[in-house]
Design a protein around this motif. Structure first.
Motif, PDB file in Angstrom:
ATOM      1  N   GLN A 121       0.871  -1.318  -0.031  1.00 56.23           N
ATOM      2  CA  GLN A 121      -0.019  -0.062  -0.082  1.00 56.23           C
ATOM      3  C   GLN A 121       0.901   1.282  -0.065  1.00 56.23           C
ATOM      4  OE1 GLN A 121      -2.374   0.259   3.429  1.00 56.23           O
ATOM      5  NE2 GLN A 121      -3.515   2.154   2.771  1.00 56.23           N
ATOM      6  N   GLN A 122       1.974   1.225   0.656  1.00 49.41           N
ATOM      7  CA  GLN A 122       2.835   2.511   0.981  1.00 49.41           C
ATOM      8  C   GLN A 122       3.401   2.765  -0.500  1.00 49.41           C
ATOM      9  OE1 GLN A 122       2.465   4.372   3.551  1.00 49.41           O
ATOM     10  NE2 GLN A 122       4.100   5.791   2.430  1.00 49.41           N
ATOM     11  N   GLU A 123       3.952   1.485  -0.995  1.00 48.69           N
ATOM     12  CA  GLU A 123       4.690   1.589  -2.261  1.00 48.69           C
ATOM     13  C   GLU A 123       3.891   2.213  -3.200  1.00 48.69           C
ATOM     14  OE1 GLU A 123       6.053  -2.102  -3.262  1.00 48.69           O
ATOM     15  OE2 GLU A 123       7.585  -2.153  -1.784  1.00 48.69           O
ATOM     16  N   ILE A 124       2.492   1.621  -3.352  1.00 45.98           N
ATOM     17  CA  ILE A 124       1.374   2.247  -4.525  1.00 45.98           C
ATOM     18  C   ILE A 124       1.119   3.757  -4.140  1.00 45.98           C
ATOM     19  CG2 ILE A 124      -0.954   2.039  -5.168  1.00 45.98           C
ATOM     20  CD1 ILE A 124      -0.530  -0.780  -4.565  1.00 45.98           C
ATOM     21  N   ILE A 125       1.085   4.011  -2.902  1.00 46.03           N
ATOM     22  CA  ILE A 125       0.594   5.462  -2.651  1.00 46.03           C
ATOM     23  C   ILE A 125       1.734   6.532  -2.988  1.00 46.03           C
ATOM     24  CG2 ILE A 125       0.227   6.962  -0.521  1.00 46.03           C
ATOM     25  CD1 ILE A 125      -1.334   4.766   0.971  1.00 46.03           C
ATOM     26  N   ASP A 126       3.059   6.051  -2.571  1.00 47.67           N
ATOM     27  CA  ASP A 126       4.325   6.851  -2.895  1.00 47.67           C
ATOM     28  C   ASP A 126       4.194   6.919  -4.578  1.00 47.67           C
ATOM     29  OD1 ASP A 126       4.829   6.975  -0.090  1.00 47.67           O
ATOM     30  OD2 ASP A 126       6.313   5.437  -0.255  1.00 47.67           O
ATOM     31  N   ASP A 127       4.164   5.910  -5.223  1.00 50.59           N
ATOM     32  CA  ASP A 127       4.366   5.989  -6.699  1.00 50.59           C
ATOM     33  C   ASP A 127       3.224   6.815  -7.191  1.00 50.59           C
ATOM     34  OD1 ASP A 127       5.404   5.202  -8.862  1.00 50.59           O
ATOM     35  OD2 ASP A 127       3.503   3.885  -9.173  1.00 50.59           O
ATOM     36  N   ALA A 128       1.979   6.682  -6.691  1.00 52.46           N
ATOM     37  CA  ALA A 128       0.855   7.400  -7.058  1.00 52.46           C
ATOM     38  C   ALA A 128       1.049   8.974  -6.853  1.00 52.46           C
ATOM     39  CB  ALA A 128      -0.494   7.133  -6.612  1.00 52.46           C
ATOM     40  N   LYS A 129       1.492   9.139  -5.457  1.00 51.32           N
ATOM     41  CA  LYS A 129       1.797  10.449  -5.256  1.00 51.32           C
ATOM     42  C   LYS A 129       2.654  11.276  -6.008  1.00 51.32           C
ATOM     43  CE  LYS A 129       0.468  10.677  -0.190  1.00 51.32           C
ATOM     44  NZ  LYS A 129       1.292  10.799   1.099  1.00 51.32           N
ATOM     45  N   GLN A 130       3.733  10.492  -6.223  1.00 50.00           N
ATOM     46  CA  GLN A 130       5.060  11.033  -7.096  1.00 50.00           C
ATOM     47  C   GLN A 130       4.453  11.335  -8.487  1.00 50.00           C
ATOM     48  OE1 GLN A 130       8.253   8.389  -7.444  1.00 50.00           O
ATOM     49  NE2 GLN A 130       9.623   9.811  -8.578  1.00 50.00           N
ATOM     50  N   LYS A 131       3.688  10.415  -9.086  1.00 47.10           N
ATOM     51  CA  LYS A 131       3.142  10.742 -10.534  1.00 47.10           C
ATOM     52  C   LYS A 131       2.082  11.873 -10.589  1.00 47.10           C
ATOM     53  CE  LYS A 131       4.200   5.983 -12.308  1.00 47.10           C
ATOM     54  NZ  LYS A 131       3.721   4.663 -12.842  1.00 47.10           N
ATOM     55  N   ALA A 132       1.337  11.605  -9.698  1.00 52.20           N
ATOM     56  CA  ALA A 132      -0.039  12.487  -9.622  1.00 52.20           C
ATOM     57  C   ALA A 132       0.753  13.825  -9.214  1.00 52.20           C
ATOM     58  CB  ALA A 132      -0.892  12.181  -8.428  1.00 52.20           C
ATOM     59  N   ASN A 133       1.638  14.019  -8.397  1.00 46.99           N
ATOM     60  CA  ASN A 133       2.192  15.305  -8.226  1.00 46.99           C
ATOM     61  C   ASN A 133       2.803  15.935  -9.407  1.00 46.99           C
ATOM     62  OD1 ASN A 133       1.124  15.379  -5.398  1.00 46.99           O
ATOM     63  ND2 ASN A 133       2.835  14.672  -4.604  1.00 46.99           N
ATOM     64  N   LYS A 134       3.457  15.193  -9.928  1.00 50.74           N
ATOM     65  CA  LYS A 134       4.411  15.523 -11.050  1.00 50.74           C
ATOM     66  C   LYS A 134       3.247  16.095 -12.243  1.00 50.74           C
ATOM     67  CE  LYS A 134       8.049  13.890 -14.455  1.00 50.74           C
ATOM     68  NZ  LYS A 134       8.821  12.707 -14.701  1.00 50.74           N
ATOM     69  N   GLU A 135       2.357  15.364 -12.567  1.00 47.20           N
ATOM     70  CA  GLU A 135       1.343  15.670 -13.714  1.00 47.20           C
ATOM     71  C   GLU A 135       0.803  16.742 -13.335  1.00 47.20           C
ATOM     72  OE1 GLU A 135       1.048  14.389 -16.554  1.00 47.20           O
ATOM     73  OE2 GLU A 135       2.746  13.115 -16.323  1.00 47.20           O
ATOM     74  N   ALA A 136       0.127  16.866 -11.906  1.00 40.31           N
ATOM     75  CA  ALA A 136      -0.585  17.947 -11.555  1.00 40.31           C
ATOM     76  C   ALA A 136       0.331  19.262 -11.502  1.00 40.31           C
ATOM     77  CB  ALA A 136      -1.170  17.690  -9.939  1.00 40.31           C
ATOM     78  N   ARG A 137       1.249  19.195 -11.193  1.00 42.79           N
ATOM     79  CA  ARG A 137       2.336  20.421 -11.052  1.00 42.79           C
ATOM     80  C   ARG A 137       2.711  20.890 -12.384  1.00 42.79           C
ATOM     81  NH1 ARG A 137       6.259  18.139  -8.675  1.00 42.79           N
ATOM     82  NH2 ARG A 137       5.284  18.109  -6.744  1.00 42.79           N
ATOM     83  N   LYS A 138       2.817  20.021 -13.251  1.00 36.52           N
ATOM     84  CA  LYS A 138       3.033  20.400 -14.695  1.00 36.52           C
ATOM     85  C   LYS A 138       1.648  20.884 -15.488  1.00 36.52           C
ATOM     86  CE  LYS A 138       3.822  18.060 -19.390  1.00 36.52           C
ATOM     87  NZ  LYS A 138       4.164  17.102 -19.835  1.00 36.52           N
ATOM     88  N   ILE A 139       0.608  20.436 -15.155  1.00 34.61           N
ATOM     89  CA  ILE A 139      -0.763  21.115 -15.763  1.00 34.61           C
ATOM     90  C   ILE A 139      -0.750  22.570 -15.262  1.00 34.61           C
ATOM     91  CG2 ILE A 139      -3.167  20.797 -15.732  1.00 34.61           C
ATOM     92  CD1 ILE A 139      -2.811  17.789 -16.057  1.00 34.61           C
ATOM     93  N   ILE A 140      -0.795  22.658 -13.594  1.00 35.42           N
ATOM     94  CA  ILE A 140      -1.139  23.740 -13.072  1.00 35.42           C
ATOM     95  C   ILE A 140       0.063  24.981 -13.394  1.00 35.42           C
ATOM     96  CG2 ILE A 140      -1.150  24.938 -10.952  1.00 35.42           C
ATOM     97  CD1 ILE A 140      -2.062  22.669  -9.763  1.00 35.42           C
ATOM     98  N   ILE A 141       1.176  24.501 -13.538  1.00 35.17           N
ATOM     99  CA  ILE A 141       2.353  25.592 -13.914  1.00 35.17           C
ATOM    100  C   ILE A 141       2.102  25.886 -15.386  1.00 35.17           C
ATOM    101  CG2 ILE A 141       4.800  25.802 -14.677  1.00 35.17           C
ATOM    102  CD1 ILE A 141       5.261  23.941 -12.286  1.00 35.17           C
TER     103      ILE A 141
END
Length: 521
Positions: free
Chosen positions: A176-196
């Motif tokens: 669960q922790q691995e999935i959450i960390d991976d999802a956070k990393q990808k989601a934050n990266k994509e969200a940051r890219k779109i917002i910027i």
């Protein structure tokens, strides 16, 4: 009936003839007259008899025709009834045949079921015997295993379940922790890219609206005309516009003070007209203010229409266009409401395009998300719910209505564009210099943030930093574990979100530090 009529006619004719004859006799006319009268009476009687015969024949013919008609109708009804009876009898016969066939089929099926039941009973007996033998063998094996392991079956089962449970939990937590960390990393990266990308493509002014307007004068002599005899002119202006006029020692300037920019604009334009006209007295002041108010209403519609055209939004109700224009004269935390709504609309359109959604619908919802802040009448509803109600009233798309009502989490988000509106609203409000706060309110919010964090068990210190945009929480390592730190951070963020009002967003960081100290002597 014809005979009665005939009799009556003959009687009437006889009476008439008798009267005529009597008159002739009593008159003692000549014989010729008598003979003529007799002949006339005979002709009348003959005519009456002929008419009675004709009438009698006509009545007889009518009676015969009526009888034939009634007879034909009766025969037709009898035929119809006989046909219906025959149809009913046929249907009953068909049903009877069908019922008989069903009974035959049912009897056959019952016999088949009986044979199947007998076969099943025999098979059940065989299965029962085998089960009994199996249970005996199983009990024998269990007794042997218990003797070898020195444990009962229940104890062995419990130990196995417990070990499997612990292993599954630890493995599940790690996965669960691995999935959450991976999802956070990808989601934050994509969200940051779109917002910027979205923010970079939108340029907005950062000017802050003030609560006062400075009205410049050509000379200080005009101040006396504005004040008027015994202050009647300035009182009339303040009463008509609802704006405070501050006339002080500031050279060639008057300050118009009001928290309502619309009133300040009406007062500024009215003063400009009065001064250019030169006639300043209470009656003229009321007339000019009323005329200015009407012209400003037309200007509001023009502003709304121009805004809607520039953003490429079509089919908006005229009342919503008026509300959009009215935003030009409203502010929120010092930020002009129309500028904020336009910025949110552009951000929403760009972000929706990046996400492959409908940019026009998102832009429409972004423009209308704060229409509840400019109501025509006082209400107890929050501006988000009031805005959703107005949008629904004027026939807006359900997705737009939900986005307006849910951009402060006061309504459940049911459409994909709703979180986009919420995010873009936060981006516009969180820009540096976009909004302002009174220092006392700002300090109170900082204090409330720190106090809220200190109410949780195990929290040692709490600091609000970055102008209240981040909350650092330091916990005691002996009381709070690493897993508890994640949970604590989430709970504090949720508590802030539900209990406090703040612009933009607040980041909650929980710090847990373990120090081992020893002294060498």
């Amino acid at each position: 009936m014809g005979t009665i009529v005939l009799t009556i006619i003959i009687g009437i004719v006889g009476v008439v003839a008798g009267i005529i004859i009597g008159k002739l006799i009593f008159a003692k006319d000549t014989r010729k007259q008598v003979e003529d009268a007799e002949q006339q009476a005979q002709r009348i009687i003959a005519d009456a008899q002929m008419q009675s015969e004709t009438l009698k024949k006509e009545k007889i013919l009518e009676a015969k025709e009526r009888f034939v008609q009634l007879k034909s109708e009766h025969d037709k009804e009898v035929i119809d009834k006989n046909r219906k009876i025959a149809d009913i009898e046929n249907r009953l016969k068909q049903k009877e045949v069908s019922i008989n066939q069903k009974e035959v089929n049912l009897d056959k099926q019952l016999k088949d079921n009986e044979s199947i039941k007998e076969n099943l009973n025999r098979q059940l007996e065989v299965v029962s015997q085998k089960r009994t033998e199996l249970e005996k063998h199983q009990e024998e094996h269990i007794r042997r295993l218990e003797k070898i392991a020195a444990l009962t079956a229940e104890e062995a089962r419990n130990q196995l379940i417990e070990s499997l449970k612990q292993e599954a939990q630890s493995r599940a937590l790690s996965i669960q922790q691995e999935i959450i960390d991976d999802a956070k990393q990808k989601a934050n990266k994509e969200a940051r890219k779109i917002i910027i990308q979205t923010i970079q493509r939108t340029a907005a002014e950062q000017a802050i609206e003030n609560a006062i307007t400075v009205f410049n004068l050509e000379t200080d002599e005009i101040k006396g005309q504005i004040i008027g005899r015994e202050g009647r002119n300035i009182r009339a202006i303040e009463a008509a516009t609802g704006v405070d006029l501050i006339v002080d020692d500031t050279p060639e300037a008057i300050v118009l003070s009001s928290f309502d920019p619309l009133r300040r604009e009406i007062a500024r334009l009215s003063l400009q007209r009065l001064i250019s006209d030169g006639r300043i007295h209470p009656a003229r002041i009321e007339e000019v203010v009323e005329k200015t108010r009407k012209q400003l209403e037309e200007q509001i519609m023009e502003i709304g229409e121009r805004t809607v055209i520039e953003l490429g939004i079509h089919g908006l109700h005229k009342e919503l266009v008026r509300i959009v224009g009215k935003m030009r004269f409203r502010s929120s935390y010092g930020q002009n409401l129309l500028m904020h709504s336009r910025e949110v609309a552009n951000l929403c359109g760009l972000m929706a395009s990046e996400l492959g959604m409908n940019p026009k619908l998102a832009k429409r919802a972004g423009l209308l998300h704060d229409i509840g802040k400019v109501p025509d009448e006082e209400t107890e509803l929050s501006h988000a719910l009031l805005g959703a109600k107005l949008a629904e009233k004027f026939g807006e798309n359900p997705a737009v209505i939900n986005a307006i009502g849910a951009h402060h989490d006061e309504m459940e988000m049911q459409y994909v564009i709703s979180p986009i509106i919420q995010a873009c609203d936060a981006i516009s409000g969180a820009r540096p210099g976009a909004r302002r706060e009174i220092m006392q309110q700002y300090l109170q919010r900082i204090k409330e943030l720190e106090t809220l964090a200190l109410t949780y068990q195990g929290v040692e210190k709490a600091y609000a930093i970055q102008a209240g945009r981040e909350l650092r929480v330091i916990v005691e390592a002996d009381k709070v574990t690493d897993n508890d730190s994640d949970k604590l951070s989430f709970e504090i963020a949720q508590k802030i979100q539900t209990d406090m009002t703040y612009p933009g967003q607040i980041k909650v960081t929980v710090i847990r530090e373990k120090r081992a100290v020893n002294i060498a002597r």
